[in-house]
Design an enzyme around this catalytic site. Sequence first.
Site, PDB file in Angstrom:
ATOM      1  CG  ASP A 115      -1.751   1.085   1.467  1.00 60.63           C
ATOM      2  OD1 ASP A 115      -2.368   1.662   0.626  1.00 60.63           O
ATOM      3  OD2 ASP A 115      -1.714   1.815   2.499  1.00 60.63           O
ATOM      4  CG  ASP A 165      -1.523   7.437   0.554  1.00 63.53           C
ATOM      5  OD1 ASP A 165      -0.424   8.122   0.277  1.00 63.53           O
ATOM      6  OD2 ASP A 165      -2.366   7.502  -0.035  1.00 63.53           O
ATOM      7  CG  ASP A 218      -2.179   2.174   6.425  1.00 62.86           C
ATOM      8  OD1 ASP A 218      -2.465   1.884   5.297  1.00 62.86           O
ATOM      9  OD2 ASP A 218      -3.008   2.956   6.798  1.00 62.86           O
TER      10      ASP A 218
END
Length: 242
Positions: free
Chosen positions: A6, A8, A182
């Site tokens: 991922d 961000d 996250d």
Amino acid sequence: MNFIFDLDQTLLDFHATEYKALGIVLKSNGLSFSDEIYQAFKTYNKSLWQELEKGTITRTELFTKRFQYVLDLCDGDASSLNPLTINDDFIKTMSVNGILMEGADDFIKKLKENIPDSRIFIASNGATINAMGRIASTGLDKYIDEVFISEDLGVAKPDPAFFDICIERIGEPRELCIMIGDSLTSDMLGAQNASMDSVWFMPSGNIEEAVTRYDINYCASSFDELYDVLEKWAKKITGAYE
């Protein structure tokens, strides 16, 4: 080994870039900006992205709603401003102001150099110009083999179709791929839906419950810990395929 990250809050500090860009755009249009305005925008924006993940709104609706909302919060005359135009300015401003998470550059470099046959991929639900611009502005692009962005693919995480396209383009079995991110509802649920191994990065809250619910394989709270997890995973997978 195929490491799918991922973007961000995994490799790039999205919130630092977002804060900077929002302030620039609002002030350049004669509007007020404050920590309170940013926090309100951040909270509402997160809820809209969750709606997008569920398929209950479109990307255009998301972009329009978030700036209709923030323009109403600002002091100054916003009556002549188009929310979608402001959104475009915001994305362009973000795209040239990428900020790496602390330690991310050294981590990716170490991963690429020390784990044999490692390939680095990005899987993001963000806007293409935003994601690609921020990756390039940080120099992260020199380590990346390919970037998969929902705007280009026409489908978003956690839809298994998103991961099917990624795996097809990677050209190797999904057993040789691992998703690192996250977000529980985007990255971890997406990996679960796609029957892929996963690492939940920077976990918080009820970790044990989340690990069980999303069938998470590993957790890591720092880049050093994440490197150790991925190194062990790579050795395990390599042994399985020898």
